[in-house]
Structure formats: structure tokens, C-alpha cells
Motif scaffolding. Structure first.
Motif, mmCIF file in Angstrom:
data_model
loop_
_atom_site.group_PDB
_atom_site.id
_atom_site.type_symbol
_atom_site.label_atom_id
_atom_site.label_comp_id
_atom_site.label_asym_id
_atom_site.label_seq_id
_atom_site.Cartn_x
_atom_site.Cartn_y
_atom_site.Cartn_z
ATOM 1 N N GLY A 32 -4.625 -7.492 -3.337
ATOM 2 C CA GLY A 32 -3.652 -7.477 -2.255
ATOM 3 C C GLY A 32 -2.225 -7.354 -2.762
ATOM 4 O O GLY A 32 -1.413 -6.610 -2.212
ATOM 5 N N ARG A 33 -1.918 -8.080 -3.824
ATOM 6 C CA ARG A 33 -0.568 -8.025 -4.393
ATOM 7 C C ARG A 33 -0.243 -6.624 -4.898
ATOM 8 O O ARG A 33 0.863 -6.108 -4.682
ATOM 9 C CB ARG A 33 -0.446 -9.039 -5.527
ATOM 10 C CG ARG A 33 0.978 -9.177 -6.086
ATOM 11 C CD ARG A 33 1.030 -10.260 -7.145
ATOM 12 N NE ARG A 33 0.683 -11.562 -6.581
ATOM 13 C CZ ARG A 33 1.544 -12.350 -5.945
ATOM 14 N NH1 ARG A 33 2.789 -11.945 -5.772
ATOM 15 N NH2 ARG A 33 1.152 -13.519 -5.493
ATOM 16 N N GLU A 34 -1.225 -6.000 -5.566
ATOM 17 C CA GLU A 34 -1.005 -4.655 -6.094
ATOM 18 C C GLU A 34 -0.905 -3.626 -4.966
ATOM 19 O O GLU A 34 -0.163 -2.652 -5.069
ATOM 20 C CB GLU A 34 -2.124 -4.269 -7.067
ATOM 21 C CG GLU A 34 -1.963 -4.855 -8.449
ATOM 22 C CD GLU A 34 -0.672 -4.402 -9.116
ATOM 23 O OE1 GLU A 34 -0.429 -3.176 -9.175
ATOM 24 O OE2 GLU A 34 0.091 -5.263 -9.577
ATOM 25 N N GLN A 35 -1.662 -3.832 -3.896
ATOM 26 C CA GLN A 35 -1.562 -2.918 -2.761
ATOM 27 C C GLN A 35 -0.152 -2.922 -2.186
ATOM 28 O O GLN A 35 0.426 -1.873 -1.910
ATOM 29 C CB GLN A 35 -2.576 -3.296 -1.680
ATOM 30 C CG GLN A 35 -4.010 -2.932 -2.029
ATOM 31 C CD GLN A 35 -4.967 -3.171 -0.880
ATOM 32 O OE1 GLN A 35 -4.606 -3.054 0.286
ATOM 33 N NE2 GLN A 35 -6.203 -3.533 -1.201
ATOM 34 N N THR A 36 0.391 -4.114 -2.000
ATOM 35 C CA THR A 36 1.752 -4.223 -1.471
ATOM 36 C C THR A 36 2.759 -3.606 -2.434
ATOM 37 O O THR A 36 3.692 -2.907 -2.017
ATOM 38 C CB THR A 36 2.106 -5.701 -1.215
ATOM 39 O OG1 THR A 36 1.194 -6.242 -0.253
ATOM 40 C CG2 THR A 36 3.525 -5.834 -0.679
ATOM 41 N N LYS A 37 2.560 -3.852 -3.708
ATOM 42 C CA LYS A 37 3.478 -3.337 -4.720
ATOM 43 C C LYS A 37 3.437 -1.810 -4.801
ATOM 44 O O LYS A 37 4.482 -1.161 -4.971
ATOM 45 C CB LYS A 37 3.138 -3.938 -6.087
ATOM 46 C CG LYS A 37 4.081 -3.530 -7.206
ATOM 47 C CD LYS A 37 3.694 -4.217 -8.509
ATOM 48 C CE LYS A 37 4.621 -3.815 -9.644
ATOM 49 N NZ LYS A 37 4.257 -4.468 -10.921
ATOM 50 N N SER A 48 -8.042 1.884 7.266
ATOM 51 C CA SER A 48 -7.399 1.387 6.051
ATOM 52 C C SER A 48 -6.282 0.407 6.391
ATOM 53 O O SER A 48 -6.087 -0.593 5.687
ATOM 54 C CB SER A 48 -6.835 2.563 5.242
ATOM 55 O OG SER A 48 -6.206 2.096 4.071
ATOM 56 N N THR A 49 -5.560 0.676 7.455
ATOM 57 C CA THR A 49 -4.474 -0.218 7.872
ATOM 58 C C THR A 49 -5.014 -1.593 8.235
ATOM 59 O O THR A 49 -4.471 -2.628 7.811
ATOM 60 C CB THR A 49 -3.713 0.379 9.066
ATOM 61 O OG1 THR A 49 -3.147 1.633 8.687
ATOM 62 C CG2 THR A 49 -2.604 -0.561 9.531
ATOM 63 N N TYR A 50 -6.100 -1.616 8.982
ATOM 64 C CA TYR A 50 -6.682 -2.907 9.370
ATOM 65 C C TYR A 50 -7.306 -3.623 8.177
ATOM 66 O O TYR A 50 -7.312 -4.853 8.106
ATOM 67 C CB TYR A 50 -7.692 -2.729 10.509
ATOM 68 C CG TYR A 50 -7.001 -2.749 11.849
ATOM 69 C CD1 TYR A 50 -6.769 -3.946 12.522
ATOM 70 C CD2 TYR A 50 -6.526 -1.582 12.425
ATOM 71 C CE1 TYR A 50 -6.104 -3.978 13.737
ATOM 72 C CE2 TYR A 50 -5.848 -1.603 13.637
ATOM 73 C CZ TYR A 50 -5.644 -2.805 14.290
ATOM 74 O OH TYR A 50 -4.962 -2.832 15.488
ATOM 75 N N SER A 51 -7.801 -2.850 7.229
ATOM 76 C CA SER A 51 -8.316 -3.451 6.001
ATOM 77 C C SER A 51 -7.182 -4.128 5.232
ATOM 78 O O SER A 51 -7.337 -5.245 4.720
ATOM 79 C CB SER A 51 -8.969 -2.373 5.128
ATOM 80 O OG SER A 51 -9.375 -2.906 3.885
ATOM 81 N N TYR A 52 -6.037 -3.475 5.173
ATOM 82 C CA TYR A 52 -4.877 -4.043 4.481
ATOM 83 C C TYR A 52 -4.371 -5.296 5.202
ATOM 84 O O TYR A 52 -4.003 -6.288 4.560
ATOM 85 C CB TYR A 52 -3.769 -3.002 4.382
ATOM 86 C CG TYR A 52 -2.498 -3.513 3.740
ATOM 87 C CD1 TYR A 52 -2.500 -4.011 2.430
ATOM 88 C CD2 TYR A 52 -1.297 -3.511 4.444
ATOM 89 C CE1 TYR A 52 -1.333 -4.478 1.841
ATOM 90 C CE2 TYR A 52 -0.126 -3.982 3.864
ATOM 91 C CZ TYR A 52 -0.152 -4.466 2.563
ATOM 92 O OH TYR A 52 0.999 -4.939 1.981
ATOM 93 N N VAL A 100 -6.483 -8.113 4.226
ATOM 94 C CA VAL A 100 -6.145 -8.547 2.869
ATOM 95 C C VAL A 100 -4.917 -9.448 2.906
ATOM 96 O O VAL A 100 -4.881 -10.505 2.261
ATOM 97 C CB VAL A 100 -5.899 -7.323 1.952
ATOM 98 C CG1 VAL A 100 -5.266 -7.774 0.638
ATOM 99 C CG2 VAL A 100 -7.202 -6.594 1.671
ATOM 100 N N LEU A 101 -3.901 -9.030 3.661
ATOM 101 C CA LEU A 101 -2.687 -9.840 3.780
ATOM 102 C C LEU A 101 -3.009 -11.220 4.353
ATOM 103 O O LEU A 101 -2.520 -12.242 3.868
ATOM 104 C CB LEU A 101 -1.661 -9.135 4.670
ATOM 105 C CG LEU A 101 -0.983 -7.887 4.108
ATOM 106 C CD1 LEU A 101 -0.068 -7.268 5.169
ATOM 107 C CD2 LEU A 101 -0.186 -8.210 2.851
ATOM 108 N N LEU A 158 4.580 -5.462 9.684
ATOM 109 C CA LEU A 158 3.702 -6.336 8.888
ATOM 110 C C LEU A 158 4.455 -7.491 8.252
ATOM 111 O O LEU A 158 3.826 -8.469 7.790
ATOM 112 C CB LEU A 158 3.016 -5.520 7.797
ATOM 113 C CG LEU A 158 2.106 -4.385 8.275
ATOM 114 C CD1 LEU A 158 1.568 -3.591 7.088
ATOM 115 C CD2 LEU A 158 0.948 -4.913 9.128
ATOM 116 N N GLY A 159 5.776 -7.393 8.216
ATOM 117 C CA GLY A 159 6.558 -8.472 7.610
ATOM 118 C C GLY A 159 6.420 -8.537 6.102
ATOM 119 O O GLY A 159 6.391 -9.623 5.524
ATOM 120 N N VAL A 160 6.298 -7.375 5.475
ATOM 121 C CA VAL A 160 6.194 -7.306 4.007
ATOM 122 C C VAL A 160 7.220 -6.341 3.463
ATOM 123 O O VAL A 160 7.682 -5.437 4.171
ATOM 124 C CB VAL A 160 4.788 -6.895 3.551
ATOM 125 C CG1 VAL A 160 3.742 -7.906 3.967
ATOM 126 C CG2 VAL A 160 4.432 -5.513 4.086
#
Length: 211
Positions: free
Chosen positions: A84-89, A139-143, A146-147, A205-207
Motif C-alpha cells: 500500500g505504501r509503495e502504491q501511494t508513492k 483497481s480504484t476500489y482495490s486501492y 488497501v488504504l 482519497l485524502g492522500v
């Protein structure tokens, strides 16, 4: 060997003429009789190469359509394997590189995508953009899941809204073809469009992507 060469030459001529016919009239109004006449073959001879009008249309678009779909889905599949951290990054860079690589391929195969986007009504390729939209929504809902698993609070996002956003993005990508943009102009347009969608998703998403 000469016979095979003649066969290949005839097939190439049919495809060239068919592309012009489909681009001019769209799939529904294209005429196999016109294609055969302009290719210098009988309608019966044309059917030896292609069993139907849709078979002929598919011969012109199937490879580039599948290629760009795989470019997108392979990127998404690899992305979803990250933490999850790497996805956001990596979200911003990954999505931008993928979209720009797709744009390069689209312009390298311009006529094929002109056919796909503007001339495919009445064929199985009429839902070409929709296939990518559905994968993007999933994919969006999967992310989002994860969040949430990481303890990040995400406000509920209506699936219809998610679909509309994804549809707008992919339709916007192919507007470059609809409006016959020069490639350099298309790159600037798509880059600006990506910034818009990235900022919007960051707010929803607040990220902060890239961190």
C-alpha cells in the motif's frame, strides 16, 4: 512461391482498401461490394480471405487494440502487487508513464485507433474504451481497500461517480484521435489532463501521491 506472393499482395490490397472504406463510412455503412471492387477482386474472392465484414474490420484493429489493452492491464496488475505504501508513492509516476506510453503507441498506429474510436459501432470493438474503464474502476476500489487496511479513513465514493471519472479520463485520452491533434499537442494535453485527475483523486482519497 509466386502464388503465395500474389495471395499476400491481394490480401494487402484488400486491407488497404477496407481501411479507407471503414474510415470514410464507419463499420455499419461500409460496403463489402465497394471494398471488393476497389481492391480489384470479386465479392466471392474477398470471402476467401475474410468471412464477414466484421472479420475484415477485426483484421485491421485486433492487434493494436489488444496491445494497448495489455499495456494498461499489465501495468495495473503489476501495480496491485505492490504494498500500500509503495502504491501511494508510485501512483503518480506509474499512471503518467503508462498513459504516455499508450499515447505513443496510439500515434504509432493512428489509423487503427481512428477505426476503433470512431468507426467501430456495430462491432465487438464498440466497447473498447469501456473495457479499460471497468478495469480502472476495479483497481480504484482495490486501492481504496488497501488504504483502509492501512488504517486510512476514506470517505465513501459512489461507484457510479468512480465510473464517470474513469470514463472521462479514458474518453479524454482518445479525444486526441477524435480531434486529430498533432502528437506534440496531444502530449501536452494529456499531461495536463493527468495533473487534473491526479489532483482530484488526491483530494477525494485524502492522500498525497509520491510520498
Amino acid at each position: 512461391m509466386l502464388f503465395r506472393s500474389d495471395e499476400q499482395s491481394t490480401q494487402k490490397k484488400i486491407l488497404s482498401v477496407a481501411k479507407k472504406e471503414f474510415l470514410r463510412n464507419g463499420f455499419l455503412n461500409a460496403s463489402l461490394r465497394n471494398i471488393a471492387k476497389n481492391a480489384g477482386v470479386t465479392t466471392g474472392a474477398l470471402y476467401r480471405y475474410y468471412t464477414s465484414k466484421e472479420d475484415l474490420f477485426e483484421a485491421l484493429v485486433s492487434e493494436p487494440a489488444e496491445h494497448v489493452l495489455h499495456m494498461f492491464t499489465d501495468t495495473v496488475d503489476d501495480f496491485e502487487k505492490l504494498s500500500g505504501r509503495e502504491q501511494t508513492k508510485q501512483m503518480k509516476e506509474t499512471s503518467t508513464v503508462c498513459i504516455m506510453d499508450m499515447l505513443d503507441y496510439i500515434y504509432d498506429n493512428y489509423d487503427s485507433f481512428k477505426l476503433l474510436i470512431q468507426c467501430s459501432e456495430g462491432t465487438s470493438y464498440g466497447n473498447f474504451i469501456h473495457q479499460m474503464v471497468e478495469r480502472e474502476v476495479n483497481s480504484t476500489y482495490s486501492y481504496i481497500e488497501v488504504l483502509q487496511s492501512m488504517g486510512h479513513k476514506v470517505e465513501p465514493i459512489n461507484k457510479d461517480l468512480c465510473h464517470i471519472i474513469a470514463s472521462g479520463m479514458f474518453t479524454g485520452l482518445f479525444e486526441t484521435i477524435v480531434h486529430d491533434m498533432k502528437k506534440q499537442d496531444a502530449k501536452i494535453y494529456v499531461s495536463q489532463m493527468r495533473k487534473f485527475y491526479t489532483a482530484g483523486w488526491s483530494e477525494l482519497l485524502g492522500v498525497k501521491f509520491g510520498e
